[in-house]
Design an enzyme around this catalytic site. Structure first.
Site, PDB file in Angstrom:
ATOM      1  N   GLY A 269      38.760  39.720  46.224  1.00 24.90           N
ATOM      2  CA  GLY A 269      38.357  39.207  45.133  1.00 24.90           C
ATOM      3  C   GLY A 269      39.631  39.251  44.260  1.00 24.90           C
ATOM      4  O   GLY A 269      40.579  39.544  44.355  1.00 24.90           O
ATOM      5  N   ASP A 309      41.371  29.363  36.381  1.00 25.34           N
ATOM      6  CA  ASP A 309      40.858  30.468  36.769  1.00 25.34           C
ATOM      7  C   ASP A 309      40.516  31.690  35.774  1.00 25.34           C
ATOM      8  O   ASP A 309      39.456  32.513  36.058  1.00 25.34           O
ATOM      9  CB  ASP A 309      41.776  31.332  37.718  1.00 25.34           C
ATOM     10  N   HIS A 440      36.820   1.893  63.313  1.00 26.37           N
ATOM     11  CA  HIS A 440      36.395   2.434  64.911  1.00 26.37           C
ATOM     12  C   HIS A 440      38.056   2.641  65.695  1.00 26.37           C
ATOM     13  O   HIS A 440      38.588   1.471  65.502  1.00 26.37           O
ATOM     14  CB  HIS A 440      35.405   1.619  65.333  1.00 26.37           C
TER      15      HIS A 440
HETATM   16  C1  LIG Z   1      46.110  33.378  48.850  1.00 20.70           C
HETATM   17  C2  LIG Z   1      45.346  32.144  47.973  1.00 20.70           C
HETATM   18  C3  LIG Z   1      45.077  30.957  48.728  1.00 20.70           C
HETATM   19  C4  LIG Z   1      44.435  30.006  47.795  1.00 20.70           C
HETATM   20  N1  LIG Z   1      44.036  28.981  48.506  1.00 20.70           N
HETATM   21  C5  LIG Z   1      43.429  27.881  47.729  1.00 20.70           C
HETATM   22  C6  LIG Z   1      43.142  26.480  48.149  1.00 20.70           C
HETATM   23  O1  LIG Z   1      43.488  26.071  49.448  1.00 20.70           O
HETATM   24  N2  LIG Z   1      42.519  25.550  47.756  1.00 20.70           N
HETATM   25  C7  LIG Z   1      42.130  25.791  46.193  1.00 20.70           C
HETATM   26  O2  LIG Z   1      41.634  24.841  45.544  1.00 20.70           O
HETATM   27  N3  LIG Z   1      42.498  27.063  45.659  1.00 20.70           N
HETATM   28  C8  LIG Z   1      43.097  27.895  46.375  1.00 20.70           C
HETATM   29  N4  LIG Z   1      43.442  29.151  45.780  1.00 20.70           N
HETATM   30  C9  LIG Z   1      43.255  29.239  44.276  1.00 20.70           C
HETATM   31  C10 LIG Z   1      44.085  28.644  43.380  1.00 20.70           C
HETATM   32  O3  LIG Z   1      45.410  29.026  43.546  1.00 20.70           O
HETATM   33  C11 LIG Z   1      43.887  28.984  41.945  1.00 20.70           C
HETATM   34  O4  LIG Z   1      42.427  28.450  41.745  1.00 20.70           O
HETATM   35  C12 LIG Z   1      44.585  28.087  41.091  1.00 20.70           C
HETATM   36  O5  LIG Z   1      45.981  28.380  41.009  1.00 20.70           O
HETATM   37  C13 LIG Z   1      44.043  28.398  39.418  1.00 20.70           C
HETATM   38  O6  LIG Z   1      44.851  27.600  38.666  1.00 20.70           O
HETATM   39  P1  LIG Z   1      45.169  28.047  37.145  1.00 20.70           P
HETATM   40  O7  LIG Z   1      46.200  26.867  36.443  1.00 20.70           O
HETATM   41  O8  LIG Z   1      43.852  28.372  36.324  1.00 20.70           O
HETATM   42  O9  LIG Z   1      45.847  29.367  37.106  1.00 20.70           O
HETATM   43  P2  LIG Z   1      47.435  29.953  38.037  1.00 20.70           P
HETATM   44  O10 LIG Z   1      47.626  28.904  39.147  1.00 20.70           O
HETATM   45  O11 LIG Z   1      47.102  31.243  38.310  1.00 20.70           O
HETATM   46  O12 LIG Z   1      48.327  29.596  36.933  1.00 20.70           O
HETATM   47  C14 LIG Z   1      48.534  30.351  35.746  1.00 20.70           C
HETATM   48  C15 LIG Z   1      50.034  30.640  35.143  1.00 20.70           C
HETATM   49  O13 LIG Z   1      49.879  30.910  34.001  1.00 20.70           O
HETATM   50  C16 LIG Z   1      51.046  31.741  33.957  1.00 20.70           C
HETATM   51  N5  LIG Z   1      51.057  32.728  32.716  1.00 20.70           N
HETATM   52  C17 LIG Z   1      50.071  33.555  32.560  1.00 20.70           C
HETATM   53  N6  LIG Z   1      49.793  34.236  31.134  1.00 20.70           N
HETATM   54  C18 LIG Z   1      51.282  33.510  30.951  1.00 20.70           C
HETATM   55  C19 LIG Z   1      51.694  33.671  29.515  1.00 20.70           C
HETATM   56  N7  LIG Z   1      51.455  34.482  28.424  1.00 20.70           N
HETATM   57  N8  LIG Z   1      53.024  33.030  29.397  1.00 20.70           N
HETATM   58  C20 LIG Z   1      53.490  32.049  30.172  1.00 20.70           C
HETATM   59  N9  LIG Z   1      52.809  31.944  31.327  1.00 20.70           N
HETATM   60  C21 LIG Z   1      51.853  32.556  31.686  1.00 20.70           C
HETATM   61  C22 LIG Z   1      51.361  32.677  35.132  1.00 20.70           C
HETATM   62  O14 LIG Z   1      52.383  32.914  35.676  1.00 20.70           O
HETATM   63  C23 LIG Z   1      50.878  31.348  36.051  1.00 20.70           C
HETATM   64  O15 LIG Z   1      51.860  30.719  36.721  1.00 20.70           O
HETATM   65  C24 LIG Z   1      44.243  30.239  46.386  1.00 20.70           C
HETATM   66  C25 LIG Z   1      44.512  31.456  45.754  1.00 20.70           C
HETATM   67  C26 LIG Z   1      44.941  32.318  46.543  1.00 20.70           C
HETATM   68  C27 LIG Z   1      45.460  33.612  46.027  1.00 20.70           C
END
Ligand SMILES: Cc1cc2nc3c(=O)[nH]c(=O)nc-3n(C[C@H](O)[C@H](O)[C@H](O)COP(=O)(O)OP(=O)(O)OC[C@H]3O[C@@H](n4cnc5c(N)ncnc54)[C@H](O)[C@@H]3O)c2cc1C
Length: 452
Positions: A269, A309, A440
């Site tokens: 998770g 997330d 098709h």
């Molecule tokens: C192995 C794996 C496979 C996956 N495959 C899929 C898939 O096939 N399809 C799909 O839809 N999802 C997939 N996911 C999930 C997907 O990656 C996430 O749901 C998505 O990246 C979430 O986006 P986000 O913008 O919320 O956060 P994130 O992508 O986690 O980005 C958050 C960013 O914020 C930055 N950050 C945090 N705090 C600070 C701060 N204080 N200052 C500056 N920067 C900061 C971090 O460095 C990071 O780059 C996968 C995840 C994993 C781990």
């Protein structure tokens, strides 16, 4: 202090990118701050590297089919270093694309750490520890998530999360994957297709508990056929890096079990990534499962939004992007976008893939919703036959003549779910679907039953 930004976004993952590009394209003054790589988890440790890897392993596995098509390949082998190079190149393209998307839209981007110091101020600190305070009318938290490690487990060179496994430089000959959910199953597919000995250990009594049971069962059979050993109802007790391998002890159906492998991957998770102290100081409401937001993605503090997330729930890149566009729309005074968590599709990129949208058969049963279920097998589709796609099926779920959900297991399910997502979003009726014409011969004709 510089001129006020309309929106400062902290986090340059899918959520931050989508909100930044949306608001900047609407003429807002936007700043996006990212501490690591542009594109976030998705680009660097998630969707993109894993799909680049799965593409390689699928091509390799598919070579075995070619003989039946009259193509003989005498010697095929895996060059793991070249596979990793492919992974890195695709990640780089995605990272650059993410930056370009923001700057083309007119957003400013800064590489460094962002900290909210008040509801209208963000402190930016770069890698040389130089800080600057930027004023903002709105702030968006898009901090993402991080892998969750079970208590008592110590990460090491051989005991890794998905972050660590993506940096492997040699193909392990054996691997124990703890957790039979999406990420675990995807890595199992990759490693077994390249020839590694893979064992999945899952605490529950089946893989992929959120997916349609029949689809998960078909995938389990396929993984078994490829050679993956699956231990369900098995709880991990100890995982130890011996210096040359890993040793695992577990309980299966109440009986002790031991096994060793080259390395272990923990897929137990993910948790929202946040600094609780920062949230407490600002009075932002949160729980271990995520930052609390209202229907507009705003936290309890006026002008501070949270998307992706970090808000918990379905951790998917396209969900983060849609939440972000939705929230950015509200900030820009546009209210025409709709956010409906029930129609967000999800995909397991195993081989075969599982893709679903909307209501599942199980959910309908649990909630007592009367449904009509219609199935269409891959075996009845001529392109699936010609391409030797193997087993699969589409399951469509109707309630009072409206399409409320669909699940697909089979090759290219990720692509096939797209038109069904549109149909579920629009709650299309059988009558409306009857006018749908499909080209098709195509794999999409597998959906022709909907227009019959
Ligand atoms: C192995 C794996 C496979 C996956 N495959 C899929 C898939 O096939 N399809 C799909 O839809 N999802 C997939 N996911 C999930 C997907 O990656 C996430 O749901 C998505 O990246 C979430 O986006 P986000 O913008 O919320 O956060 P994130 O992508 O986690 O980005 C958050 C960013 O914020 C930055 N950050 C945090 N705090 C600070 C701060 N204080 N200052 C500056 N920067 C900061 C971090 O460095 C990071 O780059 C996968 C995840 C994993 C781990």
């Amino acid at each position: 202090m510089s001129e006020k930004y309309d929106l400062i976004i902290i986090g340059g993952g899918p959520g931050g990118l989508a909100a930044g590009a949306f608001a900047a394209a609407k003429g807002k003054r936007v700043l996006v701050i990212e501490k690591d790589g542009w594109g976030g988890t998705c680009t660097h440790r998630g969707c993109i590297p894993t799909k680049a890897l799965l593409s390689c392993s699928k091509h390799f596995a598919d070579l075995k089919k070619l003989k039946r098509m009259g193509i003989n390949i005498k010697e095929a082998s895996v060059d793991f270093a070249a596979i990793k190079k492919h992974q890195q190149q695709i990640v780089k393209v995605s990272d650059l694309g993410a930056q370009k998307m923001l700057t083309d839209a007119g957003a400013e981007i800064r590489q460094g750490f962002g900290e909210i110091i008040s509801p209208s101020e963000v402190r930016f600190t770069d890698s040389s520890a130089k800080s600057e305070i930027f004023p903002a009318r709105n702030i968006m938290i898009a901090w993402g998530s991080a892998p969750q490690v079970l208590p008592g487990i110590t990460l090491s060179e051989r005991v890794m999360t998905s972050d660590g496994i993506l940096n492997l430089h040699t193909l392990p000959s054996s691997i124990i994957i703890v957790g039979g959910s999406v990420i675990g199953v995807e890595f199992a597919t990759f490693f077994v297709e390249l020839g590694a000995k893979v064992t999945i250990v899952e605490m529950l009594d089946s893989l992929l508990p959120l997916e349609d049971e029949e689809c998960a069962e078909l995938l389990r059979q396929e993984l078994n056929r490829l050679g993956v050993v699956i231990h369900t109802s098995t709880s991990l007790e100890r995982l130890q890096d011996t210096g040359s391998s890993v040793r695992m002890t577990a309980q299966k159906d109440g009986k002790p079990m031991e096994m060793s492998a080259d390395c272990a991957l923990l897929c137990t998770g993910r948790k929202p990534f946040f600094n609780a102290e920062e949230l407490k100081k600002l009075g932002i409401q949160y729980s271990p499962s995520g930052i609390a937001v209202d229907a507009n993605m705003m936290t309890n503090i006026e002008g501070i939004y949270a998307v992706g997330d970090v808000t918990g729930g379905m951790m998917l890149a396209h969900r983060a992007m849609h939440q972000a566009r939705f929230a950015a729309g509200r900030i820009c005074g546009e209210n025409d976008l709709i956010y409906n968590e029930n129609v967000i599709p999800s995909v397991v990129y195993s081989h075969p893939q599982i893709a679903r949208v909307g209501c599942t058969q199980k959910r309908a049963e649990d909630e007592g919703i009367s449904v009509e279920i219609i199935r269409s097998p891959y075996s009845a589709n001529i392109i699936a036959r010609a391409d030797l796609m193997g087993q699969g099926f589409v399951k469509a779920i109707f309630h009072q003549d409206k399409l409320i959900g669909a699940t697909i297991v089979g090759e290219d399910a990720a692509e096939l779910i797209a038109p069904l997502t549109l149909a579920v979003c629009a709650a299309m009726t059988r009558k409306q679907l009857r006018s749908w014409v499909l080209p098709h011969p195509t794999l999409t004709e597998i959906l022709a039953f909907l227009s019959a």
